[in-house]
Design a protein around this motif. Structure first.
Motif, short mmCIF file in Angstrom:
data_model
loop_
_atom_site.label_atom_id
_atom_site.label_comp_id
_atom_site.label_asym_id
_atom_site.label_seq_id
_atom_site.Cartn_x
_atom_site.Cartn_y
_atom_site.Cartn_z
N LEU A 156 -41.24 -6.10 -92.70
CA LEU A 156 -42.58 -5.59 -92.95
C LEU A 156 -42.54 -4.07 -92.91
CD1 LEU A 156 -44.34 -7.93 -90.38
CD2 LEU A 156 -44.35 -8.24 -92.84
N GLY A 157 -43.43 -3.43 -93.67
CA GLY A 157 -43.47 -1.98 -93.66
C GLY A 157 -44.59 -1.44 -94.52
N GLY A 158 -44.60 -0.13 -94.68
CA GLY A 158 -45.62 0.52 -95.48
C GLY A 158 -45.65 -0.01 -96.90
N GLY A 159 -46.86 -0.15 -97.46
CA GLY A 159 -47.01 -0.62 -98.83
C GLY A 159 -47.28 -2.10 -98.94
N TYR A 160 -47.08 -2.85 -97.86
CA TYR A 160 -47.33 -4.28 -97.89
C TYR A 160 -48.74 -4.60 -97.40
CZ TYR A 160 -42.64 -5.91 -99.08
OH TYR A 160 -41.48 -6.19 -99.73
N PRO A 161 -49.28 -5.77 -97.76
CA PRO A 161 -50.65 -6.12 -97.37
C PRO A 161 -50.74 -6.74 -95.98
CG PRO A 161 -49.80 -7.76 -98.89
CD PRO A 161 -48.72 -6.73 -98.74
N LEU A 184 -45.63 2.16 -77.37
CA LEU A 184 -45.81 1.07 -78.31
C LEU A 184 -45.63 1.57 -79.74
CD1 LEU A 184 -48.95 -0.70 -76.77
CD2 LEU A 184 -46.55 -1.39 -76.53
N VAL A 185 -45.32 0.61 -80.61
CA VAL A 185 -45.23 0.89 -82.05
C VAL A 185 -46.45 0.29 -82.73
CG1 VAL A 185 -43.96 0.40 -84.18
CG2 VAL A 185 -42.72 1.00 -82.09
N TYR A 186 -47.06 1.06 -83.63
CA TYR A 186 -48.25 0.63 -84.33
C TYR A 186 -48.03 0.71 -85.83
CZ TYR A 186 -50.30 1.92 -79.79
OH TYR A 186 -50.58 2.05 -78.45
N ALA A 187 -48.72 -0.16 -86.56
CA ALA A 187 -48.79 -0.07 -88.02
C ALA A 187 -50.14 0.56 -88.37
CB ALA A 187 -48.67 -1.45 -88.66
N LEU A 188 -50.11 1.51 -89.28
CA LEU A 188 -51.31 2.26 -89.66
C LEU A 188 -52.03 1.59 -90.81
CD1 LEU A 188 -53.04 4.91 -89.61
CD2 LEU A 188 -51.34 5.88 -91.17
N THR A 189 -53.34 1.41 -90.67
CA THR A 189 -54.16 0.92 -91.76
C THR A 189 -55.58 1.43 -91.54
OG1 THR A 189 -54.76 -1.03 -93.08
CG2 THR A 189 -54.75 -1.30 -90.69
N MET A 241 -63.21 9.01 -91.10
CA MET A 241 -61.80 8.80 -90.75
C MET A 241 -61.33 7.40 -91.13
SD MET A 241 -61.22 11.76 -89.36
CE MET A 241 -59.70 11.65 -88.45
N ASP A 242 -62.01 6.36 -90.60
CA ASP A 242 -61.70 4.96 -90.91
C ASP A 242 -60.24 4.63 -90.67
OD1 ASP A 242 -62.02 2.37 -91.64
OD2 ASP A 242 -62.44 2.75 -93.75
N ILE A 243 -59.78 4.89 -89.47
CA ILE A 243 -58.38 4.66 -89.11
C ILE A 243 -58.30 3.54 -88.08
CG2 ILE A 243 -56.33 5.65 -88.04
CD1 ILE A 243 -56.90 6.74 -90.82
N GLY A 244 -57.48 2.55 -88.35
CA GLY A 244 -57.23 1.47 -87.40
C GLY A 244 -55.73 1.28 -87.22
N LEU A 245 -55.29 1.15 -86.00
CA LEU A 245 -53.88 0.90 -85.71
C LEU A 245 -53.70 -0.56 -85.32
CD1 LEU A 245 -52.70 4.04 -83.69
CD2 LEU A 245 -53.00 3.73 -86.16
N ILE A 246 -52.58 -1.12 -85.75
CA ILE A 246 -52.23 -2.50 -85.41
C ILE A 246 -51.07 -2.45 -84.41
CG2 ILE A 246 -51.40 -4.71 -86.29
CD1 ILE A 246 -52.43 -3.76 -89.07
N GLU A 247 -51.29 -3.02 -83.25
CA GLU A 247 -50.21 -3.12 -82.27
C GLU A 247 -49.31 -4.27 -82.69
OE1 GLU A 247 -49.82 -4.30 -77.59
OE2 GLU A 247 -51.51 -2.99 -78.18
N VAL A 248 -48.10 -3.94 -83.18
CA VAL A 248 -47.25 -4.95 -83.80
C VAL A 248 -46.67 -5.90 -82.75
CG1 VAL A 248 -46.69 -3.35 -85.64
CG2 VAL A 248 -45.11 -3.60 -83.74
N GLU A 249 -46.48 -7.16 -83.15
CA GLU A 249 -45.97 -8.19 -82.26
C GLU A 249 -44.47 -8.01 -82.00
OE1 GLU A 249 -47.51 -11.70 -81.19
OE2 GLU A 249 -48.89 -10.04 -80.83
N ASP A 250 -43.70 -7.88 -83.08
CA ASP A 250 -42.24 -7.84 -82.98
C ASP A 250 -41.74 -6.68 -83.82
OD1 ASP A 250 -39.53 -8.22 -82.92
OD2 ASP A 250 -39.54 -10.21 -83.86
N LYS A 251 -41.39 -5.58 -83.19
CA LYS A 251 -41.05 -4.38 -83.95
C LYS A 251 -39.72 -4.53 -84.69
CE LYS A 251 -38.79 -1.63 -80.32
NZ LYS A 251 -38.86 -0.35 -79.56
#
Length: 792
Positions: A156-161, A184-189, A241-251
């Motif tokens: 998984l990474g940037g550009g995916y839904p 922690l590692v987060y995914a940006l959306t 701004m409309d910024i939400g971070l996703i706390e990823v399950e398995d980095k």
């Protein structure tokens, strides 16, 4: 000629700073927005009509028409008929939904003179700021549904839904990049998709919906303009701004690469100390899950897009098309990371980065440095009144502001080095080796002449060489089905996906537990569309793979191309066919356990599309597909190459092929040999035993268990592919019909595979009548109702 007065204020527009523009816009904004047709404002540079002549040196830097009595009305200035030129001067951009000529603001024409937008605004201290009026009515049509999403096979990474279930609907957004706060590692959306803290966030991987994380408490909705840009005027103004971070399950499942782009460079660190009008006109690029590659440029800063309750709302960036290049953005692109394309030889004179940007190591390429600069959160669609075309523009938030406010930093180096559609190493290996074992000498000469059009030389099949291929002008044919037909501008939508597999090992309770593998073994008549459709219905397999029938379709086409003497079409089809045959010798492409055993699950709780809280099973071995096909194969390429060469030196008996049906039967035979050599259940069990380890350790364990057998099935794939090529060449009498055995140029091949009518993708419910032989679908038979499960 009268000399220009150097002290005259309105002849010094290029001395205006960004702060000057913001002050002037803030001072006059209420006055401007209350005019009849004004719908928004921004700050930027004056837009020149494309038909206007370029000025002489004397007039290069001064807009002499402003304030001139000789000014002549030229008709509406639109976003489509104007451009930013190197000499464009600083200005306030005013967007209107109706264009009225200056001399029509009078009683005779019915327009109130007070509604006329001035050509400049005058500040109390004598500064004069030009105003550029642009006709840009918004398209208020509701956006259509999100279509043709490309979901990850594994990493998984940037550009995916990502998907979130909200009040009976599924909301879709793009992942921007990975961020970390050191813990922690987060995914940006975007926050409007991620939702409240703790909301489960999903994607579809390996055909199954799986939770990839939960919405974090780290999120931003809006912030006061004066809080972000201190010392700049902006009372009663919010930055959206409309910024939400996703706390990823398995980095370990994530990569810092941006799909379709690759590895990003350092953050474009912007603040009031260095943000300036030099950003206007700068090229940017992004990759959204809906629109895929997007090439644009920055058209405006601090675009004021709405007013509510006495408060104004602005977007940091207004991003639109580059000159003479198409630009699209669609629902689902929210969350996309935009990267600034900066020359590798630019000297960085900003206070924060006093050093020069390093020059590209390769003087020939001089690739731009890609610096993450903004996060898309929405868009506006304007209508060009000249062409009536819709013109989408992206609205985006400054990423450095996000990092500052949430105390996070971008991750640039986690799990990088993957090809952009993982699994390509195996496909290119099979295509390369098959070219050497073709029996017919003329066909072998033709295919070897086109080796670099089909695949890579042996020493060129590396992750480094395969990175970025999805956005290259030419994709070597062996991975066209993944890199051109699943993604990018030539993608064929969901119909292409089931052509890559066929789950044949699920017991059919209606036939005493018989699997499709057993049903077809020694019974070629059962390699039949109707038989397979009935099997899928009986075992409730909604993915309904049709890989052997795709090979049948290609074989028939190759024979026709050879008979007609069409060497380019034959080479294109034969090269692409290598991908599907490569899939046929991958054990997890034959099994309903393709990403874990669905009978060995763990329960995951989330809200369904009806807003109800439900608990559903997810395979405990989810992720095994990536660990085997990519993690192991990609890290042991040299050993595989050497082992395949040794096995190909030995003779092997292959089934006779004299028709498209025979070709399909031969592929089923290859799939059965693959299944016998490596049981998918054994792969799943091995993964469960080591899945908590690092990817390198998992790859090593897999290699010890399955390495030799993997080499054997890849060698089989090479033999069967060459055998199918030979058979099609012989049936079409290629020795007589094709005399030119030279390489085909890339442009010709691109024109073929980018044509949707060239070997079009079909589902198993559609392909039967096209095979013009036994096994076609029965006339008038209704299609089996499909469920919502998707496999990619």
């Amino acid at each position: 000629m009268k000399a220009l007065d150097p002290l005259h204020a309105d002849k010094s527009f290029n001395m205006l700073s960004l702060k000057d523009l913001i002050e002037a816009r803030d001072h006059y904004h209420v006055h401007l927005m209350h005019k009849e047709n004004v719908v928004g404002t921004a700050v930027g540079r004056y837009r020149i009509r494309c038909t206007d002549p370029w000025p002489t040196h004397r007039t290069m830097h001064e807009p002499s028409k402003n304030g001139s009595k000789s000014y002549k009305e030229k008709g509406p200035r639109t976003l489509g008929n104007s451009e930013i030129r190197p000499y464009s001067w600083p200005c306030i951009l005013v967007f209107v939904d109706q264009w009225v000529a200056p001399d029509h603001f009078n009683a005779n024409h019915g327009y109130d003179p007070d509604d006329a937008v001035p050509r400049a605004v005058y500040m109390p201290d004598g500064r004069v700021v030009p105003v550029c009026v642009v006709l840009a009515p918004r398209d208020e049509t509701a956006p259509g549904p999100v279509r043709n999403l490309s979901f990850p096979e594994n990493m998984l990474g940037g550009g995916y839904p990502v998907l979130v279930d909200v009040q009976g609907e599924t909301h879709v957004a793009s992942i921007g990049c990975l961020l970390t706060d050191g813990h922690l590692v987060y995914a940006l959306t975007n926050r409007h998709v991620a939702g409240e803290p703790g909301t489960p966030v999903y994607t579809i991987s390996g055909g199954r919906k799986e939770m990839v994380g939960k919405a974090s408490a780290k999120q931003l909705t809006r912030l006061p303009f004066e809080q972000i840009y201190s010392d700049w005027p902006g009372k009663n103004v919010y930055v959206n701004m409309d910024i939400g971070l996703i706390e990823v399950e398995d980095k370990t499942r994530w990569t810092a690469q941006i799909f379709g782009i690759g590895t990003m460079d350092n953050l474009a660190d912007l603040s009031i100390d260095n943000i300036s009008l030099r950003l206007i006109g700068c090229p940017v690029r992004g990759f959204g899950c809906a629109s895929r590659e997007m090439l644009g440029e920055i058209h405006g800063l601090f675009y004021r897009f709405k007013s509510v309750g006495g408060f104004e709302y602005v977007s940091d960036f207004l991003i639109g098309p580059r000159k003479d290049e198409p630009f699209q953005t669609h629902p689902g692109d929210s969350g996309t990371l935009w990267l600034l394309e900066r020359s590798p030889e630019v000297e960085d004179d900003t206070p924060h980065s006093p050093k020069k940007v390093k020059k590209a190591a390769d003087k020939e390429e001089k690739k731009p440095v890609l610096m993450p600069i903004a996060v898309q959160w929405g868009g506006h669609v304007f209508v060009d009144q000249n062409t009536k075309n819709a013109m989408p523009y992206a609205l985006a938030t400054c990423l450095s502001t996000v990092c500052d406010q949430l105390e996070v930093d971008p991750i640039r180096d986690w799990n990088i080095g993957f090809p952009e559609y993982w699994g390509a190493v195996g496909h290119y290996t099979i295509a390369n080796k098959a070219c050497d074992v073709i029996a017919n000498k003329n066909l072998r000469k033709l295919m070897q002449a086109n080796l670099e059009q089909i695949t890579f030389p042996v020493d060129g099949i590396t992750k480094k060489n395969l990175t970025g291929l999805s956005k290259a002008e030419f994709v070597p044919l062996a991975d066209v089905p993944d890199l051109a037909w699943k993604i990018g501008p030539h993608n064929r939508g969901q119909k292409e996906h089931p052509n890559h597999f066929a789950d044949m090992d699920k017991p059919n309770a209606n036939q005493n537990g018989t699997t499709l593998l057993e049903l077809c073994k020694g019974q070629p008549q059962n390699v039949n569309v109707d038989v397979w459709r009935q099997y899928y219905t009986d075992v409730q397999d909604e993915s309904r793979g049709l890989l052997p029938f795709r090979v049948w379709q290609f074989y028939n086409a190759m024979v026709d191309f050879v008979k007609a003497g069409k060497a380019a079409e034959f080479v294109c089809a034969a090269g692409i066919l290598s991908h599907y045959v490569g899939d046929a010798c991958q054990p997890l492409h034959i099994s309903y356990m393709f990403n874990g055993d669905p009978d060995d699950t763990e329960m995951v709780t989330h809200k369904n599309r009806q807003g109800q809280t439900v608990t559903e099973p997810v395979p405990r071995a989810a992720g095994v597909h990536a660990a085997y096909e990519d993690g192991m194969v990609d890290t042991h390429t040299p050993e595989i190459m050497d082992g395949v060469d040794k096995l190909l030196a030995k003779n092997a008996k292959l089934p006779a092929i004299a028709s498209g049906h025979d070709a399909a039967v031969s592929v089923v035979d290859l799939m059965q040999k693959t299944f016998d050599a490596i049981s998918p259940k054994d792969i799943v069990d091995a993964y469960l035993a080591v899945k908590s380890q690092k990817p390198s350790a998992i790859s090593g364990e897999f290699w010890d268990k399955f390495g030799d057998d993997t080499i054997a099935v890849i060698a089989d794939g090479c033999r069967y592919l060459a055998h199918i090529w030979d058979a099609a060449w012989a049936e079409g009498n290629g020795d007589q019909t094709i005399k030119n055995l030279d390489a085909i140029d890339d442009d010709t091949l691109v024109a073929l595979y980018s044509d949707r009518t060239f070997l079009p993708s079909h589902t198993i419910d559609e392909i039967g009548p096209l095979l013009n032989a036994t096994g076609g679908a029965a006339p008038g038979r209704t299609r089996t109702k499909r469920t919502s499960r998707v496999r990619v």
